[in-house]
Motif scaffolding. Sequence first.
Motif, PDB file in Angstrom:
ATOM      1  N   THR A 155      25.228  35.582  18.731  1.00 50.40           N
ATOM      2  CA  THR A 155      24.378  35.677  19.922  1.00 50.40           C
ATOM      3  C   THR A 155      23.464  36.891  19.813  1.00 50.40           C
ATOM      4  OG1 THR A 155      25.878  37.074  21.226  1.00 50.40           O
ATOM      5  CG2 THR A 155      26.227  34.687  21.335  1.00 50.40           C
ATOM      6  N   ALA A 156      22.321  36.816  20.454  1.00 50.84           N
ATOM      7  CA  ALA A 156      21.399  37.949  20.548  1.00 50.84           C
ATOM      8  C   ALA A 156      20.771  37.922  21.930  1.00 50.84           C
ATOM      9  CB  ALA A 156      20.320  37.868  19.480  1.00 50.84           C
ATOM     10  N   ARG A 157      20.858  39.033  22.628  1.00 47.85           N
ATOM     11  CA  ARG A 157      20.272  39.128  23.968  1.00 47.85           C
ATOM     12  C   ARG A 157      18.746  39.109  23.839  1.00 47.85           C
ATOM     13  NH1 ARG A 157      22.464  41.720  28.195  1.00 47.85           N
ATOM     14  NH2 ARG A 157      21.062  41.981  29.967  1.00 47.85           N
ATOM     15  N   VAL A 158      18.109  38.141  24.481  1.00 43.21           N
ATOM     16  CA  VAL A 158      16.662  37.989  24.332  1.00 43.21           C
ATOM     17  C   VAL A 158      15.917  37.942  25.663  1.00 43.21           C
ATOM     18  CG1 VAL A 158      16.781  36.857  22.069  1.00 43.21           C
ATOM     19  CG2 VAL A 158      16.927  35.473  24.150  1.00 43.21           C
ATOM     20  N   ILE A 159      16.639  37.752  26.785  1.00 39.50           N
ATOM     21  CA  ILE A 159      15.978  37.642  28.082  1.00 39.50           C
ATOM     22  C   ILE A 159      16.713  38.505  29.103  1.00 39.50           C
ATOM     23  CG2 ILE A 159      15.338  36.109  29.992  1.00 39.50           C
ATOM     24  CD1 ILE A 159      15.202  33.811  27.999  1.00 39.50           C
ATOM     25  N   ASP A 160      15.975  39.362  29.786  1.00 35.97           N
ATOM     26  CA  ASP A 160      16.462  40.073  30.968  1.00 35.97           C
ATOM     27  C   ASP A 160      15.610  39.592  32.130  1.00 35.97           C
ATOM     28  OD1 ASP A 160      18.504  41.894  29.913  1.00 35.97           O
ATOM     29  OD2 ASP A 160      16.853  42.788  28.803  1.00 35.97           O
ATOM     30  N   GLU A 161      16.119  38.627  32.860  1.00 34.16           N
ATOM     31  CA  GLU A 161      15.322  37.929  33.865  1.00 34.16           C
ATOM     32  C   GLU A 161      15.398  38.629  35.218  1.00 34.16           C
ATOM     33  OE1 GLU A 161      12.910  35.969  34.078  1.00 34.16           O
ATOM     34  OE2 GLU A 161      13.554  33.903  34.461  1.00 34.16           O
ATOM     35  N   LEU A 162      14.312  39.289  35.604  1.00 34.12           N
ATOM     36  CA  LEU A 162      14.217  39.867  36.934  1.00 34.12           C
ATOM     37  C   LEU A 162      14.035  38.757  37.970  1.00 34.12           C
ATOM     38  CD1 LEU A 162      11.844  42.812  36.015  1.00 34.12           C
ATOM     39  CD2 LEU A 162      14.269  43.004  36.563  1.00 34.12           C
ATOM     40  N   HIS A 163      14.329  39.077  39.221  1.00 31.00           N
ATOM     41  CA  HIS A 163      14.304  38.080  40.283  1.00 31.00           C
ATOM     42  C   HIS A 163      13.094  38.253  41.196  1.00 31.00           C
ATOM     43  CE1 HIS A 163      18.302  37.652  38.825  1.00 31.00           C
ATOM     44  NE2 HIS A 163      18.777  36.951  39.837  1.00 31.00           N
ATOM     45  N   GLN A 164      12.708  37.131  41.787  1.00 28.85           N
ATOM     46  CA  GLN A 164      11.717  37.121  42.857  1.00 28.85           C
ATOM     47  C   GLN A 164      12.273  36.323  44.024  1.00 28.85           C
ATOM     48  OE1 GLN A 164       8.353  35.350  40.845  1.00 28.85           O
ATOM     49  NE2 GLN A 164       7.428  37.331  40.413  1.00 28.85           N
ATOM     50  N   LEU A 165      11.897  36.717  45.230  1.00 27.94           N
ATOM     51  CA  LEU A 165      12.221  35.960  46.432  1.00 27.94           C
ATOM     52  C   LEU A 165      11.084  34.975  46.675  1.00 27.94           C
ATOM     53  CD1 LEU A 165      14.333  35.897  48.833  1.00 27.94           C
ATOM     54  CD2 LEU A 165      12.581  37.154  50.119  1.00 27.94           C
ATOM     55  N   LEU A 166      11.420  33.704  46.821  1.00 24.56           N
ATOM     56  CA  LEU A 166      10.421  32.673  47.100  1.00 24.56           C
ATOM     57  C   LEU A 166      10.521  32.282  48.573  1.00 24.56           C
ATOM     58  CD1 LEU A 166       8.279  30.750  45.822  1.00 24.56           C
ATOM     59  CD2 LEU A 166      10.122  29.076  45.562  1.00 24.56           C
ATOM     60  N   VAL A 167       9.427  32.502  49.318  1.00 23.23           N
ATOM     61  CA  VAL A 167       9.424  32.219  50.762  1.00 23.23           C
ATOM     62  C   VAL A 167       8.125  31.518  51.142  1.00 23.23           C
ATOM     63  CG1 VAL A 167      10.892  34.192  51.323  1.00 23.23           C
ATOM     64  CG2 VAL A 167       8.402  34.462  51.340  1.00 23.23           C
ATOM     65  N   GLY A 168       8.161  30.896  52.318  1.00 24.61           N
ATOM     66  CA  GLY A 168       6.965  30.280  52.874  1.00 24.61           C
ATOM     67  C   GLY A 168       6.152  31.273  53.680  1.00 24.61           C
ATOM     68  N   PRO A 169       4.959  30.893  54.131  1.00 25.79           N
ATOM     69  CA  PRO A 169       4.050  31.823  54.810  1.00 25.79           C
ATOM     70  C   PRO A 169       4.546  32.284  56.174  1.00 25.79           C
ATOM     71  CG  PRO A 169       3.186  29.590  54.891  1.00 25.79           C
ATOM     72  CD  PRO A 169       4.355  29.554  53.958  1.00 25.79           C
ATOM     73  N   ARG A 170       5.493  31.563  56.796  1.00 26.67           N
ATOM     74  CA  ARG A 170       5.983  31.957  58.128  1.00 26.67           C
ATOM     75  C   ARG A 170       7.243  32.804  58.055  1.00 26.67           C
ATOM     76  NH1 ARG A 170       7.573  28.358  61.786  1.00 26.67           N
ATOM     77  NH2 ARG A 170       8.189  26.726  60.319  1.00 26.67           N
ATOM     78  N   HIS A 171       7.748  33.034  56.866  1.00 23.37           N
ATOM     79  CA  HIS A 171       8.972  33.825  56.730  1.00 23.37           C
ATOM     80  C   HIS A 171       8.709  35.285  57.094  1.00 23.37           C
ATOM     81  CE1 HIS A 171      12.509  35.681  54.810  1.00 23.37           C
ATOM     82  NE2 HIS A 171      13.068  34.489  54.884  1.00 23.37           N
ATOM     83  N   GLN A 172       9.721  35.944  57.627  1.00 20.81           N
ATOM     84  CA  GLN A 172       9.596  37.335  58.067  1.00 20.81           C
ATOM     85  C   GLN A 172       9.151  38.263  56.942  1.00 20.81           C
ATOM     86  OE1 GLN A 172      13.175  38.822  59.909  1.00 20.81           O
ATOM     87  NE2 GLN A 172      12.516  40.959  59.792  1.00 20.81           N
ATOM     88  N   LEU A 173       9.509  37.953  55.700  1.00 21.84           N
ATOM     89  CA  LEU A 173       9.195  38.820  54.559  1.00 21.84           C
ATOM     90  C   LEU A 173       7.989  38.326  53.769  1.00 21.84           C
ATOM     91  CD1 LEU A 173      12.857  39.407  53.284  1.00 21.84           C
ATOM     92  CD2 LEU A 173      11.462  40.949  54.677  1.00 21.84           C
ATOM     93  N   ALA A 174       7.262  37.358  54.291  1.00 20.84           N
ATOM     94  CA  ALA A 174       6.198  36.708  53.527  1.00 20.84           C
ATOM     95  C   ALA A 174       5.132  37.677  53.036  1.00 20.84           C
ATOM     96  CB  ALA A 174       5.560  35.596  54.346  1.00 20.84           C
ATOM     97  N   ASN A 175       4.845  38.725  53.797  1.00 22.05           N
ATOM     98  CA  ASN A 175       3.762  39.642  53.432  1.00 22.05           C
ATOM     99  C   ASN A 175       4.249  40.923  52.768  1.00 22.05           C
ATOM    100  OD1 ASN A 175       1.668  37.973  54.500  1.00 22.05           O
ATOM    101  ND2 ASN A 175       2.273  38.617  56.557  1.00 22.05           N
ATOM    102  N   ALA A 176       5.523  40.980  52.453  1.00 19.94           N
ATOM    103  CA  ALA A 176       6.062  42.173  51.791  1.00 19.94           C
ATOM    104  C   ALA A 176       5.636  42.182  50.326  1.00 19.94           C
ATOM    105  CB  ALA A 176       7.577  42.200  51.886  1.00 19.94           C
ATOM    106  N   PRO A 177       5.112  43.309  49.799  1.00 22.65           N
ATOM    107  CA  PRO A 177       4.739  43.375  48.389  1.00 22.65           C
ATOM    108  C   PRO A 177       5.947  43.397  47.470  1.00 22.65           C
ATOM    109  CG  PRO A 177       4.463  45.516  49.424  1.00 22.65           C
ATOM    110  CD  PRO A 177       4.799  44.557  50.521  1.00 22.65           C
ATOM    111  N   VAL A 178       7.078  43.891  47.984  1.00 18.44           N
ATOM    112  CA  VAL A 178       8.325  43.973  47.226  1.00 18.44           C
ATOM    113  C   VAL A 178       9.458  44.021  48.240  1.00 18.44           C
ATOM    114  CG1 VAL A 178       8.321  46.495  47.130  1.00 18.44           C
ATOM    115  CG2 VAL A 178       9.529  45.204  45.360  1.00 18.44           C
ATOM    116  N   VAL A 179      10.627  43.513  47.874  1.00 25.93           N
ATOM    117  CA  VAL A 179      11.788  43.579  48.762  1.00 25.93           C
ATOM    118  C   VAL A 179      12.976  44.138  47.997  1.00 25.93           C
ATOM    119  CG1 VAL A 179      11.052  41.701  50.277  1.00 25.93           C
ATOM    120  CG2 VAL A 179      12.467  41.194  48.273  1.00 25.93           C
ATOM    121  N   SER A 180      13.818  44.866  48.693  1.00 30.42           N
ATOM    122  CA  SER A 180      15.063  45.355  48.106  1.00 30.42           C
ATOM    123  C   SER A 180      16.191  44.428  48.532  1.00 30.42           C
ATOM    124  CB  SER A 180      15.358  46.773  48.590  1.00 30.42           C
ATOM    125  OG  SER A 180      15.624  46.766  49.981  1.00 30.42           O
ATOM    126  N   PRO A 181      17.292  44.391  47.779  1.00 28.42           N
ATOM    127  CA  PRO A 181      18.443  43.594  48.222  1.00 28.42           C
ATOM    128  C   PRO A 181      18.903  43.971  49.620  1.00 28.42           C
ATOM    129  CG  PRO A 181      18.719  44.220  45.929  1.00 28.42           C
ATOM    130  CD  PRO A 181      17.502  44.949  46.434  1.00 28.42           C
TER     131      PRO A 181
END
Length: 313
Positions: A155-181
């Motif tokens: 095995t060889a580590r090849v991907i460190d996949e960062l996460h994104q939050l996927l939301v719709g336009p009416r979600h409370q966090l929709a306009n946040a440039p970044v979110v913390s856990p």
Amino acid sequence: MDLDAVRTFVTAADSGQLQEAAVALSVTQQAVSKRIAALERHLEVRLFTRTPRGVRLTVDGQAFLPHARELLRVAERADASVRPGRRALRVDVVSRRVASAVLLHDFHRAHPEVDLDVVTLTGDVGSAIEAVEAGTVDATFHAVPAGRLPAQIRTARVIDELHQLLVGPRHQLANAPVVSPARLVGHRIWMPGMEAGTEWADYYAELSAALGLTIDVVGPVFGNEALMDEIADSAELATLVGEGSRYLWPDSYDLRRIPVRDPAPVYPMSLVWRADNRHPALRGLRDHLEARRPDLSGIDVWRVHWDRRRERR
């Protein structure tokens, strides 16, 4: 039976979109439609029904799909049996939407001379490693928990996949440039259909427990398009996607992909292959992936416990 038509049918069934199938096969959408129509005439059944979001397998299409996959596997084995050293490099990407598929596509663009066979095996890391051991595939991408592996497996580590939050336009966090856990605590993160016992289910269970997130895996699975449709229309629903994953949706959905940071959860994926595999393209693929592994040294990351143990070794 026309194997090109069978391959087109399988590709369209996997993607759910004729246009995506056309891109994957490097043909026009019209050619995809003609091949499927010819196969339906040959079989005297309808294989797909068309919907506003793409195509959906009929009952006959669902019955034919496993046999179509087997037809392609038999054809490949027959071809490889008389052309040693010239067969395609067969790689399992888990899903054609995630980072592993995107990176393999990038490798193909950089090395068009390499013949690739891209597959999506069902099952978790254990069954994928068995497929590599058996020679069903040359390599696979999976999150490999720390522990004892079969002697021939590398095995060889090849991907460190960062996460994104996927939301719709009416979600409370929709306009946040970044979110913390911490900001996600109390919000419903919907990831229906996650199969218990898989490495990704274990990962998200630990992620939710460690960071206090509410990850809801309950509910029927209607596919990614239906999930995005629900999220686009909701002020409460959200889901997590990988930064390197590929999703398509109508412009009218106005979905937002928001980076998750401080800390940034990282989903680890490794390339898995047999030590005695001598396919000439395998070394080139490994080098390509290693060169594109992102540098996360300046980011505060969160890792699942079995990945932290692996990093220390």
